[in-house]
Design an enzyme around this catalytic site. Structure first.
Site, PDB file in Angstrom:
ATOM      1  N   LYS A  67      -6.732 -56.182  63.468  1.00  0.00           N
ATOM      2  CA  LYS A  67      -6.739 -54.815  64.003  1.00  0.00           C
ATOM      3  C   LYS A  67      -6.534 -54.899  65.498  1.00  0.00           C
ATOM      4  CE  LYS A  67     -10.463 -52.209  64.691  1.00  0.00           C
ATOM      5  NZ  LYS A  67     -11.585 -51.278  64.435  1.00  0.00           N
ATOM      6  N   HIS A 137     -18.627 -38.738  68.174  1.00  0.00           N
ATOM      7  CA  HIS A 137     -17.615 -38.629  67.118  1.00  0.00           C
ATOM      8  C   HIS A 137     -18.047 -39.330  65.831  1.00  0.00           C
ATOM      9  CE1 HIS A 137     -13.673 -38.636  65.184  1.00  0.00           C
ATOM     10  NE2 HIS A 137     -13.752 -39.946  65.065  1.00  0.00           N
ATOM     11  N   GLN A 138     -18.678 -40.499  65.945  1.00  0.00           N
ATOM     12  CA  GLN A 138     -19.012 -41.301  64.775  1.00  0.00           C
ATOM     13  C   GLN A 138     -20.222 -40.779  64.003  1.00  0.00           C
ATOM     14  OE1 GLN A 138     -17.242 -43.949  63.554  1.00  0.00           O
ATOM     15  NE2 GLN A 138     -18.692 -44.112  61.868  1.00  0.00           N
ATOM     16  N   ASN A 159     -30.111 -36.217  70.481  1.00  0.00           N
ATOM     17  CA  ASN A 159     -29.001 -36.580  71.351  1.00  0.00           C
ATOM     18  C   ASN A 159     -29.369 -36.221  72.777  1.00  0.00           C
ATOM     19  OD1 ASN A 159     -26.110 -37.535  71.489  1.00  0.00           O
ATOM     20  ND2 ASN A 159     -25.900 -35.559  72.515  1.00  0.00           N
ATOM     21  N   SER A 199     -23.659 -45.212  72.763  1.00  0.00           N
ATOM     22  CA  SER A 199     -23.056 -46.236  73.618  1.00  0.00           C
ATOM     23  C   SER A 199     -24.037 -46.619  74.724  1.00  0.00           C
ATOM     24  CB  SER A 199     -21.745 -45.723  74.222  1.00  0.00           C
ATOM     25  OG  SER A 199     -21.964 -44.506  74.921  1.00  0.00           O
ATOM     26  N   MET A 219     -25.842 -49.143  64.946  1.00  0.00           N
ATOM     27  CA  MET A 219     -24.401 -49.163  64.771  1.00  0.00           C
ATOM     28  C   MET A 219     -23.619 -49.002  66.068  1.00  0.00           C
ATOM     29  SD  MET A 219     -24.578 -49.691  61.595  1.00  0.00           S
ATOM     30  CE  MET A 219     -22.810 -49.796  61.337  1.00  0.00           C
ATOM     31  N   GLY A 220     -24.302 -48.822  67.191  1.00  0.00           N
ATOM     32  CA  GLY A 220     -23.594 -48.563  68.441  1.00  0.00           C
ATOM     33  C   GLY A 220     -23.404 -49.756  69.343  1.00  0.00           C
ATOM     34  N   THR A 221     -24.177 -50.815  69.129  1.00  0.00           N
ATOM     35  CA  THR A 221     -24.131 -51.963  70.039  1.00  0.00           C
ATOM     36  C   THR A 221     -23.093 -52.973  69.567  1.00  0.00           C
ATOM     37  OG1 THR A 221     -26.450 -51.647  70.598  1.00  0.00           O
ATOM     38  CG2 THR A 221     -25.491 -53.777  71.138  1.00  0.00           C
ATOM     39  N   ASP A 222     -21.963 -53.019  70.279  1.00  0.00           N
ATOM     40  CA  ASP A 222     -20.865 -53.911  69.898  1.00  0.00           C
ATOM     41  C   ASP A 222     -20.244 -54.586  71.112  1.00  0.00           C
ATOM     42  OD1 ASP A 222     -19.676 -51.762  71.101  1.00  0.00           O
ATOM     43  OD2 ASP A 222     -18.324 -51.281  69.444  1.00  0.00           O
TER      44      ASP A 222
END
Length: 321
Positions: A67, A137-138, A159, A199, A219-222
């Site tokens: 990808k 968005h996610q 949020n 984020s 799911m946000g920590t990348d």
């Protein structure tokens, strides 16, 4: 070579198909049949963009590819999605390019599917309250995918800008679930399952407020430096991830590893739970935490699935290449 344009993905790929594809690739990874290759991720010095490649090979399905994509923060002003991705699949026997697939929606679906797989295999069966941290968005994709995994009775969400929760409230209404905007402390105290999808570069969810028995999907920590939960919570939890190498370097576990409160050996592959070689949740009192860093094999799995669907539905574009 086949092309499946971005415009066709929404009519082809379902949440159920994404779940199945991601669950299978997790199992292949844990069984040693699938391997992710090193990730390339760089700031290109133009348009404030962050660009990279994720790639891998699954011997079980013969899915080989990559990808290509990243984040362009100015795209929204141009009427485009900030995250831009394209997936390339190659024939494992010859190396020829077999398909090019639009990757924007697929990335959102596979990320949500990964969280859903973690909930399916690790959350308590009696989980009733779903907490969502973040409303970007996610978040809506996460809510739709995860809500299917247990008989939830309510959604609570937080949020930083509370007004952005309106979109999540609409999704919850579509799902027939009561929705409530709450503080982070209330969310932690009331939720049986928590999905964090931000984020953030500093912890939002603290250990003290999280109840025993909670399942958390981070799911946000990348990226190196990102952080959604405090190290005490990571140290307190039974830990699972998509790929250990990414978890300790760019995932939620990076900070606990650096602090010395967690060792690499403490982190398990979610695929081992899928395979039945790890017990997963062994007590209703345990906190379980899935560190979803996002791996290339997930992208290849959903792309391969959508190519099959595109062929079946007659929308794959065949070109001489």
């Amino acid at each position: 070579m086949l092309i499946v344009p971005e415009r066709e993905i929404a009519n082809l790929m379902t949440r159920e198909a994404a779940f199945e594809a991601v669950e299978k690739v997790f199992a292949s990874m844990a069984a040693g049949k699938a391997k992710n290759f090193p990730v390339v991720r760089e700031a290109i010095g133009h348009a404030e963009a962050l660009y990279g490649f994720k790639s891998g090979f699954d011997k079980a399905t013969l899915d080989l590819g990559l990808k290509s994509g990243g984040y362009w923060p100015g795209n929204a002003a141009k009427g485009l999605t900030n995250h831009q991705s394209t997936i390339f699949l190659f024939e494992a026997d010859t190396g020829k390019c077999r398909a090019i697939v639009g990757g924007n929606l697929l990335t959102a679906l596979r990320t949500a599917a990964a969280a859903a797989v973690s909930v399916a295999h690790l959350a308590r069966q009696d989980a009733k309250v779903l907490g969502i941290v973040g409303a970007g968005h996610q978040a809506a994709f996460q809510l739709r995918a995860v809500a299917r995994q247990r008989k939830f009775e309510r959604v609570v969400a937080w949020n930083r800008s509370a007004e952005k929760l309106d979109s999540l409230a609409k999704v919850a209404e579509e799902l027939g679930l009561p929705f409530e905007s709450v503080s982070l402390d209330d969310l932690a105290a009331r939720s049986d399952v928590i999905v964090t999808i931000t984020s953030s570069f500093k912890p939002l969810l603290m250990s003290d407020g999280v109840r025993p028995g909670t399942h958390i999907a981070c799911m946000g920590t990348d990226t190196k430096g990102k952080q959604e939960v405090d190290v005490a919570l990571v140290a307190r939890a039974r830990l699972f991830t998509d790929e250990v190498a990414q978890s300790i370097s760019i995932g939620e576990c990076q900070h606990a590893i650096a602090a010395g409160t967690v060792a690499e050996a403490d982190i398990r592959e979610l695929g081992a739970v899928v395979n039945g070689t790890d017990a997963g949740r062994v007590s209703n009192d345990y906190i379980t935490l899935f560190d979803g860093t996002g791996v290339g094999l997930q992208d290849l799995a959903v792309a391969s699935s959508v190519v099959k669907l595109a062929i079946e539905n007659g929308v794959a574009i065949d070109v001489d290449f």
